[in-house]
Write a protein that holds these residues in place. Structure first.
Motif, PDB file in Angstrom:
ATOM      1  N   GLY A 233       0.820  -1.208   0.000  1.00  0.00           N
ATOM      2  CA  GLY A 233       0.000   0.000   0.000  1.00  0.00           C
ATOM      3  C   GLY A 233       0.852   1.255   0.000  1.00  0.00           C
ATOM      4  N   ALA A 234       1.926   1.245   0.788  1.00  0.00           N
ATOM      5  CA  ALA A 234       2.842   2.386   0.806  1.00  0.00           C
ATOM      6  C   ALA A 234       3.530   2.564  -0.539  1.00  0.00           C
ATOM      7  CB  ALA A 234       3.881   2.191   1.909  1.00  0.00           C
ATOM      8  N   LEU A 235       3.879   1.458  -1.194  1.00  0.00           N
ATOM      9  CA  LEU A 235       4.512   1.535  -2.515  1.00  0.00           C
ATOM     10  C   LEU A 235       3.572   2.175  -3.531  1.00  0.00           C
ATOM     11  CD1 LEU A 235       6.858   0.761  -4.448  1.00  0.00           C
ATOM     12  CD2 LEU A 235       5.657  -1.414  -4.819  1.00  0.00           C
ATOM     13  N   TYR A 236       2.301   1.758  -3.533  1.00  0.00           N
ATOM     14  CA  TYR A 236       1.348   2.336  -4.481  1.00  0.00           C
ATOM     15  C   TYR A 236       1.044   3.793  -4.150  1.00  0.00           C
ATOM     16  CZ  TYR A 236       0.400  -1.922  -7.083  1.00  0.00           C
ATOM     17  OH  TYR A 236       0.521  -3.013  -7.906  1.00  0.00           O
ATOM     18  N   ALA A 237       1.141   4.166  -2.879  1.00  0.00           N
ATOM     19  CA  ALA A 237       0.996   5.575  -2.530  1.00  0.00           C
ATOM     20  C   ALA A 237       2.097   6.393  -3.190  1.00  0.00           C
ATOM     21  CB  ALA A 237       1.033   5.748  -1.009  1.00  0.00           C
ATOM     22  N   PHE A 238       3.310   5.821  -3.243  1.00  0.00           N
ATOM     23  CA  PHE A 238       4.393   6.515  -3.942  1.00  0.00           C
ATOM     24  C   PHE A 238       4.088   6.646  -5.431  1.00  0.00           C
ATOM     25  CE2 PHE A 238       8.350   6.023  -6.463  1.00  0.00           C
ATOM     26  CZ  PHE A 238       8.805   7.324  -6.304  1.00  0.00           C
ATOM     27  N   ILE A 361      -3.787   6.009  -0.745  1.00  0.00           N
ATOM     28  CA  ILE A 361      -3.950   7.038  -1.780  1.00  0.00           C
ATOM     29  C   ILE A 361      -5.060   8.010  -1.390  1.00  0.00           C
ATOM     30  CG2 ILE A 361      -4.631   7.437  -4.179  1.00  0.00           C
ATOM     31  CD1 ILE A 361      -3.257   4.773  -4.843  1.00  0.00           C
ATOM     32  N   SER A 362      -6.163   7.488  -0.858  1.00  0.00           N
ATOM     33  CA  SER A 362      -7.267   8.355  -0.433  1.00  0.00           C
ATOM     34  C   SER A 362      -6.845   9.275   0.704  1.00  0.00           C
ATOM     35  CB  SER A 362      -8.466   7.508  -0.004  1.00  0.00           C
ATOM     36  OG  SER A 362      -8.942   6.734  -1.083  1.00  0.00           O
ATOM     37  N   ALA A 363      -6.033   8.751   1.628  1.00  0.00           N
ATOM     38  CA  ALA A 363      -5.538   9.587   2.728  1.00  0.00           C
ATOM     39  C   ALA A 363      -4.657  10.703   2.193  1.00  0.00           C
ATOM     40  CB  ALA A 363      -4.765   8.731   3.724  1.00  0.00           C
ATOM     41  N   GLY A 364      -3.821  10.374   1.213  1.00  0.00           N
ATOM     42  CA  GLY A 364      -2.967  11.385   0.613  1.00  0.00           C
ATOM     43  C   GLY A 364      -3.763  12.477  -0.080  1.00  0.00           C
ATOM     44  N   ALA A 371       2.839  17.158  -0.850  1.00  0.00           N
ATOM     45  CA  ALA A 371       2.907  15.745  -1.240  1.00  0.00           C
ATOM     46  C   ALA A 371       4.093  15.034  -0.600  1.00  0.00           C
ATOM     47  CB  ALA A 371       2.976  15.638  -2.764  1.00  0.00           C
ATOM     48  N   TYR A 372       5.243  15.701  -0.514  1.00  0.00           N
ATOM     49  CA  TYR A 372       6.436  15.074   0.070  1.00  0.00           C
ATOM     50  C   TYR A 372       6.184  14.713   1.533  1.00  0.00           C
ATOM     51  CZ  TYR A 372      11.453  14.335   0.924  1.00  0.00           C
ATOM     52  OH  TYR A 372      12.672  13.780   1.241  1.00  0.00           O
ATOM     53  N   THR A 373       5.638  15.647   2.276  1.00  0.00           N
ATOM     54  CA  THR A 373       5.357  15.400   3.696  1.00  0.00           C
ATOM     55  C   THR A 373       4.321  14.298   3.872  1.00  0.00           C
ATOM     56  OG1 THR A 373       5.847  17.714   4.196  1.00  0.00           O
ATOM     57  CG2 THR A 373       4.619  16.465   5.849  1.00  0.00           C
ATOM     58  N   LEU A 374       3.275  14.339   3.055  1.00  0.00           N
ATOM     59  CA  LEU A 374       2.234  13.314   3.127  1.00  0.00           C
ATOM     60  C   LEU A 374       2.808  11.932   2.870  1.00  0.00           C
ATOM     61  CD1 LEU A 374      -0.822  14.975   1.339  1.00  0.00           C
ATOM     62  CD2 LEU A 374      -0.668  14.283   3.738  1.00  0.00           C
ATOM     63  N   PHE A 375       3.674  11.836   1.867  1.00  0.00           N
ATOM     64  CA  PHE A 375       4.256  10.528   1.554  1.00  0.00           C
ATOM     65  C   PHE A 375       5.095  10.019   2.722  1.00  0.00           C
ATOM     66  CE2 PHE A 375       7.825   8.104  -0.480  1.00  0.00           C
ATOM     67  CZ  PHE A 375       7.087   6.946  -0.699  1.00  0.00           C
ATOM     68  N   GLY A 376       5.866  10.889   3.344  1.00  0.00           N
ATOM     69  CA  GLY A 376       6.658  10.471   4.500  1.00  0.00           C
ATOM     70  C   GLY A 376       5.788   9.972   5.643  1.00  0.00           C
ATOM     71  N   ILE A 377       4.678  10.664   5.896  1.00  0.00           N
ATOM     72  CA  ILE A 377       3.761  10.252   6.965  1.00  0.00           C
ATOM     73  C   ILE A 377       3.132   8.899   6.647  1.00  0.00           C
ATOM     74  CG2 ILE A 377       1.585  10.809   8.113  1.00  0.00           C
ATOM     75  CD1 ILE A 377       2.328  13.781   7.761  1.00  0.00           C
TER      76      ILE A 377
END
Length: 394
Positions: A233-238, A361-364, A371-377
């Motif tokens: 899930g984290a990978l697809y968020a990226f 992805i929905s959370a992002g 976007a950078y901060t969101l991805f880190g979180i």
């Protein structure tokens, strides 16, 4: 041997069979990543924004997740072959809808049809591997498949950028449709049915609910499956946030985005080569736990480190190295005890993976932050939960 007869278990996959299973497993990621460089052009043509186009990803993942829940039990009862071929045909139809779309809702509809088709190939590529192998051979086979399939989502943005520049964004959907036809022909001719008739499970709503309930309650399955799903899930968020991070934040061109993705392939290659060797020395559970720890280290570095491209690339490399270890090992651990229910187990694993991707992805999209901060979180939170889940597995 006729194509519809069950194949005998091979000693190892031939290169052609490896390519085939990797292609079936990677087709969904390929169909997603290949369109990323074209987002600005697609947004302009469809009269929408790049941010709104993220709906084409989240809708894809939701349909993908739900569709797998039906594909797995059906394949356990009736076999893998007809579901793989039907799924590829539906995927081709969805690709045609996407290529002809003139509005965002039409594109989203086509993506949903694509997902309902390609979910069959993804879930059944793992089930087919479980049909043919178990134990260390299964872990090695899954690792080889993951290594081979990493080339598709890694290099696909580069290919998508070239297709978009030369033929327009619609050509990317035509390309994946042609690839699906090629895979269908080779699957029918070279692999065929792998789920023997005497191993097939009963099919009824009650039986499906019992099977899924039993898997969810079984720590041998749910612990590694949930950990792998959170990492994926984290990978697809990226994947979803890459255009905003790299193209908007770091001013990458579409070609630059493609080259960046292509370079990540070699990290996943190395991790896939390393995973079975570490598992042989430490055991699969300890090796998988180490993979999550490495990935978490990369996530924390992205969250707390400097927001510059060199540091981001280094931290992302650490994450991908850990991800490339946990994915095949965790998948093998989750599927190993459930040979008779490999289709249902693989389907539930796929549902969890795509469900975690859709949530990430929905959370992002919902949170108000760069976007950078969101991805880190998102990365750090997902990997922390994955690590805690895996600690419960002996």
């Amino acid at each position: 041997m006729p194509a519809d007869e069950t194949r005998q278990t091979p000693a190892r996959l031939s290169p052609e069979q490896l390519f085939l299973l990797a292609g079936l497993a990677a087709l969904g990621a390929l169909a997603t990543n290949i369109i990323l460089p074209a987002f600005p052009d697609m947004a302009a043509d469809l009269g929408t924004s790049v941010l709104d186009l993220s709906a084409t990803l989240s809708s894809f993942f939701v349909a993908f997740a739900v569709g797998q829940l039906f594909v797995g039990p059906l394949s356990d009862r009736f076999g893998r072959k007809w579901l793989v071929l039907s799924g590829l045909a539906i995927f081709v139809a969805g690709s045609a809808i996407c290529a002809l779309a003139t509005t965002l809702p039409q594109l989203i509809g086509g993506r949903v049809v694509q997902a309902l088709g390609v979910c069959a190939t993804s879930v059944l590529s793992r089930a087919i591997a479980r049909d043919l192998f178990d134990g260390e051979a299964l872990a090695r086979t899954l690792a080889l498949i993951m290594v081979a399939m990493a080339a598709a989502p890694g290099f696909s943005p580069l290919l998508g950028g070239a297709l978009n520049s030369g033929l327009g964004w619609q050509s990317s959907f035509g390309f994946v449709a042609v690839l699906a036809v090629v895979l269908a022909i080779h699957y029918h001719a070279r692999l065929g049915e792998t789920h023997a008739a005497d191993r097939r499970a009963a099919f009824s709503v009650a039986a499906i609910l019992r099977t899924y309930g039993g898997l969810l309650a079984d720590r041998r399955f749910i612990t590694p499956a949930l950990a792998v799903s959170l990492v994926i899930g984290a990978l697809y968020a990226f994947f979803a946030m890459a255009p905003a991070i790299l193209m908007t934040g770091f001013h990458f061109s579409p070609w630059g985005l493609g080259i960046f993705f292509a370079s990540t392939v070699f990290v996943v290659f190395g991790a896939g080569w390393l995973a079975p060797r570490v598992a042989r020395r430490w055991g699969a559970v300890r090796a998988a736990r180490a993979g999550i720890g490495i990935a978490l280290l990369g996530g924390v570095a992205i969250l707390l480190g400097r927001q510059e491209i060199v540091f981001f690339s280094a931290a992302l490399t650490v994450f991908l190295l850990g991800m490339g270890m946990i994915n095949p090992l965790g998948t093998a651990i989750a599927l190993q005890p459930f040979g008779r229910q490999a289709g249902a187990a693989s389907a539930l694993l796929g549902f969890l993976q795509m469900g975690c991707a859709a949530v990430a992805i929905s959370a992002g999209a919902a949170l108000d932050a760069p976007a950078y901060t969101l991805f880190g979180i998102i990365l750090t939170a997902s990997l922390t939960l994955a690590f805690l889940a895996f600690l419960a597995l002996r």
